[in-house]
Write a protein that holds these residues in place. Structure first.
Motif, PDB file in Angstrom:
ATOM      1  N   SER A   1      -3.095  -1.838  -8.379  1.00 59.63           N
ATOM      2  CA  SER A   1      -3.319  -0.391  -8.431  1.00 59.63           C
ATOM      3  C   SER A   1      -2.565   0.202  -9.615  1.00 59.63           C
ATOM      4  O   SER A   1      -1.779  -0.472 -10.277  1.00 59.63           O
ATOM      5  CB  SER A   1      -2.864   0.250  -7.121  1.00 59.63           C
TER       6      SER A   1
ATOM      7  N   CYS B   1      -0.120  -0.524  -0.692  1.00 64.14           N
ATOM      8  CA  CYS B   1       0.161   0.576   0.234  1.00 64.14           C
ATOM      9  C   CYS B   1      -0.728   0.495   1.469  1.00 64.14           C
ATOM     10  O   CYS B   1      -1.840  -0.033   1.433  1.00 64.14           O
ATOM     11  CB  CYS B   1      -0.051   1.924  -0.459  1.00 64.14           C
TER      12      CYS B   1
ATOM     13  N   CYS C   1       4.638   1.515   1.352  1.00 60.81           N
ATOM     14  CA  CYS C   1       4.269   0.732   0.167  1.00 60.81           C
ATOM     15  C   CYS C   1       5.321  -0.322  -0.134  1.00 60.81           C
ATOM     16  O   CYS C   1       6.494  -0.146   0.187  1.00 60.81           O
ATOM     17  CB  CYS C   1       4.113   1.642  -1.058  1.00 60.81           C
TER      18      CYS C   1
ATOM     19  N   GLU D   1      -7.872  -3.869   5.059  1.00 62.26           N
ATOM     20  CA  GLU D   1      -6.793  -2.971   4.680  1.00 62.26           C
ATOM     21  C   GLU D   1      -5.553  -3.300   5.509  1.00 62.26           C
ATOM     22  O   GLU D   1      -5.646  -3.821   6.611  1.00 62.26           O
ATOM     23  CB  GLU D   1      -7.173  -1.517   4.956  1.00 62.26           C
TER      24      GLU D   1
ATOM     25  N   ARG E   1      -3.229   1.665   4.274  1.00 61.32           N
ATOM     26  CA  ARG E   1      -4.481   2.430   4.331  1.00 61.32           C
ATOM     27  C   ARG E   1      -5.003   2.832   2.943  1.00 61.32           C
ATOM     28  O   ARG E   1      -5.707   3.817   2.811  1.00 61.32           O
ATOM     29  CB  ARG E   1      -4.320   3.662   5.215  1.00 61.32           C
ATOM     30  N   ARG E   2      -4.642   2.089   1.915  1.00 61.12           N
ATOM     31  CA  ARG E   2      -5.154   2.372   0.581  1.00 61.12           C
ATOM     32  C   ARG E   2      -5.726   1.124  -0.079  1.00 61.12           C
ATOM     33  O   ARG E   2      -6.864   1.127  -0.516  1.00 61.12           O
ATOM     34  CB  ARG E   2      -4.052   2.963  -0.301  1.00 61.12           C
ATOM     35  N   ASP E   3      -4.946   0.067  -0.125  1.00 60.34           N
ATOM     36  CA  ASP E   3      -5.340  -1.149  -0.828  1.00 60.34           C
ATOM     37  C   ASP E   3      -5.972  -2.146   0.135  1.00 60.34           C
ATOM     38  O   ASP E   3      -5.587  -2.227   1.298  1.00 60.34           O
ATOM     39  CB  ASP E   3      -4.128  -1.787  -1.519  1.00 60.34           C
TER      40      ASP E   3
END
Length: 195
Positions: free
Chosen positions: A161, A167, A113, A182, A169-171
């Motif tokens: 977020s 981060c 992140c 991603e 594989r998240r955002d």
């Protein structure tokens, strides 16, 4: 006596429409019209069923309105601009002829992140995004398979977020052309001097 029409207006509105006969119609015409029209339920003061309309809006006017549930959502969209042209030119400028310096940038491991508030600008390279941080760090972001960094040459948008970080594989990053990707990996570029 000017208050008389104002007092009689609500009474005139409460008269049922079916009581007043149509003027100029012969009794035979009225009989034929009644047979042709479907039977309407009589108007009453209170609605007795869904089919009987009534005058309930007049009686409900004095009651407080019913409260419905209201849901307010808050979304914060962050726009990351491309690197200004002057900064890009200074980074790619030829070194001065006086002191030939040999500098080399290599990628080092970085966490999953980065702070989204710390991102200053972005530019593209052949295979990844170059993210310029406000603390003068340079981060490379590799996108997921099927996404081209060239789509992000005008910068990107991202939804902030809850923790305020971008981060892996998240955002998702949204380009101005509509691509949504991603981040697959973050790496830090570090300057080293060769031995």
């Amino acid at each position: 006596m000017t208050y008389l029409p104002a007092l009689l207006a609500p009474l005139a509105l409460m008269l049922p429409l079916g009581i007043v006969p149509a003027t100029g119609d012969a009794p035979e015409d009225r009989q034929v019209r009644r047979q042709a029209e479907p039977a309407k339920p009589p108007l009453g003061a209170l609605p007795l069923s869904d089919r009987t309309p009534g005058w309930s809006p007049l009686f409900d006017a004095g009651q407080p309105p019913t409260a419905n549930q209201v849901r307010i959502e808050r979304r914060v969209i962050i726009r990351i601009s491309p690197v200004p042209g002057q900064m890009r030119r200074s980074l790619t400028a030829e070194p001065s002829r006086r002191a030939p310096e040999t500098r080399q940038l290599i990628e080092r491991a970085h966490g999953d992140c980065i702070e989204s508030a710390g991102i200053a600008a972005v530019s593209t390279s052949a295979s990844r995004l170059l993210i310029y941080m406000r603390d003068r760090a340079l981060i490379t972001a590799q996108l997921e398979n099927g996404c081209s960094p060239r789509d992000f040459y005008q910068g990107f948008y991202m939804e902030r977020s809850g923790d305020g970080k971008l981060c892996v594989r998240r955002d998702k990053l949204l380009s101005r052309s509509g691509a949504k990707c991603e981040v697959a990996r973050l790496r830090k570029l570090v300057e080293v001097t060769p031995q």
